[in-house]
Design a protein around this motif. Structure first.
Motif, PDB file in Angstrom:
ATOM      1  N   PHE A 208     -76.341 -62.786  35.960  1.00  0.00           N
ATOM      2  CA  PHE A 208     -76.360 -61.504  36.673  1.00  0.00           C
ATOM      3  C   PHE A 208     -75.826 -60.409  35.769  1.00  0.00           C
ATOM      4  O   PHE A 208     -75.097 -60.660  34.808  1.00  0.00           O
ATOM      5  N   ALA A 209     -76.176 -59.177  36.105  1.00  0.00           N
ATOM      6  CA  ALA A 209     -75.672 -58.023  35.378  1.00  0.00           C
ATOM      7  C   ALA A 209     -74.236 -57.734  35.808  1.00  0.00           C
ATOM      8  O   ALA A 209     -73.675 -58.423  36.667  1.00  0.00           O
ATOM      9  N   ASN A 210     -73.651 -56.700  35.250  1.00  0.00           N
ATOM     10  CA  ASN A 210     -72.291 -56.311  35.639  1.00  0.00           C
ATOM     11  C   ASN A 210     -72.257 -55.908  37.116  1.00  0.00           C
ATOM     12  O   ASN A 210     -73.236 -55.366  37.663  1.00  0.00           O
ATOM     13  N   ALA A 211     -71.151 -56.191  37.743  1.00  0.00           N
ATOM     14  CA  ALA A 211     -71.001 -55.848  39.158  1.00  0.00           C
ATOM     15  C   ALA A 211     -70.915 -54.334  39.332  1.00  0.00           C
ATOM     16  O   ALA A 211     -70.443 -53.608  38.449  1.00  0.00           O
ATOM     17  N   ALA A 212     -71.395 -53.867  40.491  1.00  0.00           N
ATOM     18  CA  ALA A 212     -71.396 -52.433  40.795  1.00  0.00           C
ATOM     19  C   ALA A 212     -70.272 -52.079  41.768  1.00  0.00           C
ATOM     20  O   ALA A 212     -69.788 -52.926  42.512  1.00  0.00           O
ATOM     21  N   VAL A 213     -69.892 -50.832  41.757  1.00  0.00           N
ATOM     22  CA  VAL A 213     -68.912 -50.334  42.724  1.00  0.00           C
ATOM     23  C   VAL A 213     -69.552 -50.284  44.113  1.00  0.00           C
ATOM     24  O   VAL A 213     -70.681 -49.803  44.273  1.00  0.00           O
ATOM     25  N   LYS A 214     -68.859 -50.782  45.106  1.00  0.00           N
ATOM     26  CA  LYS A 214     -69.364 -50.727  46.489  1.00  0.00           C
ATOM     27  C   LYS A 214     -68.596 -49.665  47.262  1.00  0.00           C
ATOM     28  O   LYS A 214     -67.418 -49.832  47.582  1.00  0.00           O
ATOM     29  N   PRO A 215     -69.259 -48.554  47.554  1.00  0.00           N
ATOM     30  CA  PRO A 215     -68.585 -47.520  48.350  1.00  0.00           C
ATOM     31  C   PRO A 215     -68.216 -48.053  49.735  1.00  0.00           C
ATOM     32  O   PRO A 215     -68.893 -48.934  50.284  1.00  0.00           O
ATOM     33  N   GLU A 216     -67.160 -47.525  50.290  1.00  0.00           N
ATOM     34  CA  GLU A 216     -66.718 -47.937  51.614  1.00  0.00           C
ATOM     35  C   GLU A 216     -67.837 -47.745  52.645  1.00  0.00           C
ATOM     36  O   GLU A 216     -68.473 -46.692  52.713  1.00  0.00           O
ATOM     37  N   GLY A 217     -68.076 -48.790  53.402  1.00  0.00           N
ATOM     38  CA  GLY A 217     -69.086 -48.733  54.443  1.00  0.00           C
ATOM     39  C   GLY A 217     -70.490 -49.014  53.985  1.00  0.00           C
ATOM     40  O   GLY A 217     -71.408 -49.135  54.814  1.00  0.00           O
ATOM     41  N   SER A 218     -70.700 -49.118  52.692  1.00  0.00           N
ATOM     42  CA  SER A 218     -72.035 -49.385  52.166  1.00  0.00           C
ATOM     43  C   SER A 218     -72.248 -50.880  51.961  1.00  0.00           C
ATOM     44  O   SER A 218     -71.288 -51.665  51.904  1.00  0.00           O
ATOM     45  N   GLY A 219     -73.504 -51.270  51.846  1.00  0.00           N
ATOM     46  CA  GLY A 219     -73.823 -52.670  51.618  1.00  0.00           C
ATOM     47  C   GLY A 219     -73.568 -53.082  50.182  1.00  0.00           C
ATOM     48  O   GLY A 219     -73.595 -52.254  49.255  1.00  0.00           O
ATOM     49  N   VAL A 220     -73.330 -54.359  49.998  1.00  0.00           N
ATOM     50  CA  VAL A 220     -73.110 -54.894  48.665  1.00  0.00           C
ATOM     51  C   VAL A 220     -74.433 -54.917  47.896  1.00  0.00           C
ATOM     52  O   VAL A 220     -75.498 -55.082  48.478  1.00  0.00           O
ATOM     53  N   THR A 221     -74.350 -54.761  46.583  1.00  0.00           N
ATOM     54  CA  THR A 221     -75.545 -54.798  45.729  1.00  0.00           C
ATOM     55  C   THR A 221     -75.933 -56.235  45.450  1.00  0.00           C
ATOM     56  O   THR A 221     -75.080 -57.058  45.076  1.00  0.00           O
ATOM     57  N   PHE A 222     -77.224 -56.544  45.606  1.00  0.00           N
ATOM     58  CA  PHE A 222     -77.735 -57.873  45.297  1.00  0.00           C
ATOM     59  C   PHE A 222     -78.422 -57.842  43.932  1.00  0.00           C
ATOM     60  O   PHE A 222     -79.049 -56.853  43.551  1.00  0.00           O
ATOM     61  N   ASP A 223     -78.297 -58.937  43.228  1.00  0.00           N
ATOM     62  CA  ASP A 223     -78.954 -59.073  41.927  1.00  0.00           C
ATOM     63  C   ASP A 223     -79.748 -60.366  41.915  1.00  0.00           C
ATOM     64  O   ASP A 223     -79.490 -61.277  42.713  1.00  0.00           O
ATOM     65  N   ASN A 224     -80.710 -60.473  41.010  1.00  0.00           N
ATOM     66  CA  ASN A 224     -81.556 -61.664  40.911  1.00  0.00           C
ATOM     67  C   ASN A 224     -81.320 -62.378  39.589  1.00  0.00           C
ATOM     68  O   ASN A 224     -81.223 -61.738  38.538  1.00  0.00           O
ATOM     69  N   ALA A 225     -81.223 -63.682  39.653  1.00  0.00           N
ATOM     70  CA  ALA A 225     -81.235 -64.505  38.450  1.00  0.00           C
ATOM     71  C   ALA A 225     -82.643 -65.047  38.267  1.00  0.00           C
ATOM     72  O   ALA A 225     -83.411 -65.140  39.229  1.00  0.00           O
TER      73      ALA A 225
END
Length: 303
Positions: free
Chosen positions: A53-70
């Motif tokens: 996976f790529a580097n993790a992203a910042v998750k703003p409060e109340g927003s959904g988590v970012t999904f990545d694909n392998a």
């Protein structure tokens, strides 16, 4: 065609003092310094490169988590080759030989030829993967040693941008390049150069570069940084089958790099022919040399 008495005239005459030409020493198993050995029970072996996976992203409060694909990125295939050689001796040549058991002498010569062939095949990826040739490719389709191995995140280099002879500057730059390698998603992989592989013509440079206390070829009172930092901890080895006298290679600690798959160990056999009385001898083995992760080796053509 069988070896006959016409090819062994002197061995059939009294007064012969010595037979020579088959007693030379030989360079043994130099491929083991470059390749990891694995066994195989198939016509071919495949090894697949996976991306993480790529580097993790910042998750703003109340927003959904970012999904990545392998995913899978490329496949390295090792198709086994059959290497074989044989000879035959006529019945009369065996009967009339005065000095030696022909079978024993020429069976040793057969083994020598098989061993020499293996070492030549072992260096083919290194020689033909260099930038000016690039006829041996890694699984990603690039030449084995390239500055632009494609990945999902960009490119990876396992050779100098400008090819250079082995010296302090080029060796230090290669070690910097290895430490800067990334995976398929652009993440640093903490790779390290472990062993230097050189042809015979480069062994004197390698000895000075890796073992001198001070810098090589200067009047400065500076330390040899490569030695002082413990870089290239396994030192250097000479491979006598490398034909490019300016080339040099770094084996890294990246796993699943250079591999030797042994399908069938060397076997010898003999049989007699009823009609002619000739005796035939054969040696045969199956194997393949190649590379899975090109990050496992860094190669330079030389200037």
């Amino acid at each position: 065609m069988a070896i006959s008495r016409g090819q062994l005239v002197k061995e059939l005459e009294p007064g012969l003092n010595a037979l020579f030409g088959l007693e030379y020493k030989r360079y043994e198993n130099q491929h083991a310094e470059i390749y990891a050995t694995e066994s195989s029970d198939r016509a071919f072996e495949e090894e697949v490169m996976l991306s993480g996976f790529a580097n993790a992203a910042v998750k703003p409060e109340g927003s959904g988590v970012t999904f990545d694909n392998a995913q899978e990125t490329y496949t390295a295939r090792y198709t086994m080759e059959t290497i074989a050689l044989a000879f035959a001796i006529t019945e009369e040549a065996i009967e009339d030989n005065l000095y030696d058991r022909l079978a024993s002498r020429y069976t040793k010569a057969l083994a020598r030829s098989m061993a020499n062939t293996k070492q030549i095949k072992a260096v083919n990826p290194l020689i033909n993967g260099l930038p000016q040739t690039a006829s041996f490719t890694s699984g990603d389709g690039s030449g084995l040693f390239a500055t632009n191995h494609p990945t999902i995140a960009g490119t990876v280099s396992n050779t100098l941008t400008t090819q250079a002879d082995l010296n302090e500057t080029s060796l230090e730059q290669s070690l910097i390049d290895v430490a800067a390698m990334t995976d398929e998603r652009g993440l640093k992989i903490a790779a390290r150069g472990m062993k230097l592989v050189v042809p015979p013509a480069n062994q004197f440079n390698a000895e000075r570069l890796l073992k001198s206390q001070g810098r090589v070829g200067t009047a400065d009172n500076d330390i040899n940084a490569v030695k002082s930092l413990g870089m290239v901890p396994q030192g250097y080895v000479v491979n006598n089958f490398l034909t490019d006298t300016d080339s040099w290679y770094l084996i890294t600690d990246v796993p699943n790099g250079m591999k030797y798959f042994e399908r069938t160990p060397i076997k010898t056999a003999m049989e007699g022919d009823f009609d002619t009385g000739n005796v035939r001898y054969k040696a045969r083995e199956r194997y393949r040399f190649g590379v899975s992760d090109y990050r496992g080796i860094y190669g330079v053509q030389g200037a």
